[in-house]
Design a protein around this motif. Structure first.
Motif, PDB file in Angstrom:
ATOM      1  N   LEU A 296      -0.562  -9.604  -9.923  1.00  0.00           N
ATOM      2  CA  LEU A 296      -0.854  -9.793  -8.503  1.00  0.00           C
ATOM      3  C   LEU A 296      -1.198  -8.467  -7.835  1.00  0.00           C
TER       4      LEU A 296
ATOM      5  N   LEU B 237      -4.792  -7.360  -6.099  1.00  0.00           N
ATOM      6  CA  LEU B 237      -4.854  -6.937  -4.694  1.00  0.00           C
ATOM      7  C   LEU B 237      -5.431  -5.534  -4.556  1.00  0.00           C
TER       8      LEU B 237
ATOM      9  N   PHE C 101      -8.734  -4.190  -2.547  1.00  0.00           N
ATOM     10  CA  PHE C 101      -8.727  -3.264  -1.416  1.00  0.00           C
ATOM     11  C   PHE C 101      -9.382  -1.923  -1.746  1.00  0.00           C
TER      12      PHE C 101
ATOM     13  N   ASP D   4      -5.960   3.177  -4.628  1.00  0.00           N
ATOM     14  CA  ASP D   4      -5.820   1.743  -4.869  1.00  0.00           C
ATOM     15  C   ASP D   4      -6.323   1.367  -6.261  1.00  0.00           C
TER      16      ASP D   4
ATOM     17  N   SER E 203      -4.220  -0.181  -9.282  1.00  0.00           N
ATOM     18  CA  SER E 203      -4.680  -1.422  -9.913  1.00  0.00           C
ATOM     19  C   SER E 203      -4.732  -1.282 -11.424  1.00  0.00           C
TER      20      SER E 203
ATOM     21  N   TRP F 192       2.870  -4.731   5.176  1.00  0.00           N
ATOM     22  CA  TRP F 192       2.939  -4.899   3.724  1.00  0.00           C
ATOM     23  C   TRP F 192       4.280  -4.407   3.174  1.00  0.00           C
TER      24      TRP F 192
END
Length: 330
Positions: free
Chosen positions: A21, A25, A29, A46, A50, A97
């Motif tokens: 997940l 995400l 982003f 990011d 990831s 978040w």
């Protein structure tokens, strides 16, 4: 906290879901921050998060998962959220978040560590809200209060969920490892218990106990009386050994484990159990029933499997029956 094999597997399943997940995400982003918001630093971060998340997913499904990866994944997720919240326009409310972090911590680390880590991350959240509010200080205080209450409420729900999961697991474990009729442990419990046995010791002994002519009890008095005799037998045996070391294999067979006895010491104990059962009167529905038992005793040999351990005891039990029952063979 020591986790059982089942709990570890559950944590790994949650770890897989979380890592995939987060990977998706952050992959979403990353390009947005680079292209649309013209923030290559944040976007590259990011992308790195990831890639690392997908690596954690790969490590988990390939049995290369380590505890260190759990902490590393939680750390990079936490850092990336707070860097984003600190550097981005506060009006986008990226700080929200951070409310997902308690769920991450509870899922990955359990109740105690989850509560500890969740309480710590409230501090940077309050700091960012206080320093980035563009309105008056009173509104900052209200925002901090609302955020803190929301954070605490999420932690409370996570805590309740983890505690309920733990209670459910213990109840299911008890059901799975207990004999439904007598309440003592069953064969599955014996298999689990055997795994904890000192495989280098030869001082462990197994007593395989069989009720003599138990079929006659069922035929003469009925199965309800027979079940009562089994329950009372289990209660009697628990006076000679700790409840963690008594098991019902099924039917009228019971197993007792003694872990620190020599061959010389175990024979009198087995004889004492046999003699006591012989003298005992089983009471049920105004009936007084005398029964006897046969006992086969085996000594654990270093490196021996549970199957061999049981087969040796079963052979001795057969010898006891061949000798006329109501005796002990070792």
């Amino acid at each position: 906290m020591h986790l059982t094999k089942t709990q570890v597997q559950l944590r790994l399943s949650l770890q897989k879901g979380l890592s995939i997940l987060v990977g998706i995400l952050m992959a979403f982003f990353g390009p947005i921050n680079i292209i649309y918001f013209n923030n290559p630093t944040l976007g590259c971060m990011d992308v790195i998060v990831s890639i690392f998340s997908f690596y954690c997913f790969w490590a988990t499904i390939n049995n290369k998962d380590k505890v260190l990866l759990h902490y590393a994944l939680a750390l990079v997720v936490t850092v990336s959220i707070y860097i984003t919240a600190y550097t981005a326009d506060f009006r986008a409310f990226s700080i929200l978040w951070a409310l997902s972090l308690p769920m991450v911590y509870y899922i990955m680390f359990g109740t105690r560590r989850g509560a500890f880590l969740s309480s710590i991350i409230l501090i940077p959240s309050i700091f960012i809200i206080n320093t980035h509010m563009v309105t008056d200080q009173f509104m900052a205080y209200r925002a901090i209060l609302n955020y803190s209450l929301a954070h605490s409420f999420i932690c409370f729900l996570c805590h309740l969920y983890e505690q309920q999961q733990s209670r459910n697991y213990e109840q299911l474990k008890k059901i799975a490892l207990s004999d439904a009729l007598t309440g003592v442990q069953n064969r599955h419990a014996l298999e689990a218990h055997f795994c904890d046995l000192d495989k280098s010791s030869d001082r462990a002994h197994m007593l395989l106990i069989d009720i003599d002519f138990f079929k006659k009890v069922n035929d003469q008095f009925g199965h309800e009386i027979g079940d009562h005799v089994l329950v009372e037998m289990a209660e009697c045996l628990q006076t000679y050994v700790d409840a963690n070391n008594i098991f019902r294999l099924g039917g009228e067979e019971f197993v007792l484990l003694f872990k620190n006895h020599t061959d010389i010491e175990i024979k009198p104990k087995a004889e004492n159990i046999r003699h006591s059962i012989e003298q005992y009167l089983f009471h049920s529905h105004n009936l007084r029933i005398n029964i006897t038992i046969s006992i086969g005793v085996s000594r654990f040999l270093p490196g021996q499997s549970l199957g061999d351990f049981l087969r040796t005891a079963d052979k001795k039990l057969y010898d006891a029956k061949s000798e006329g029952r109501n005796c002990v063979c070792i």
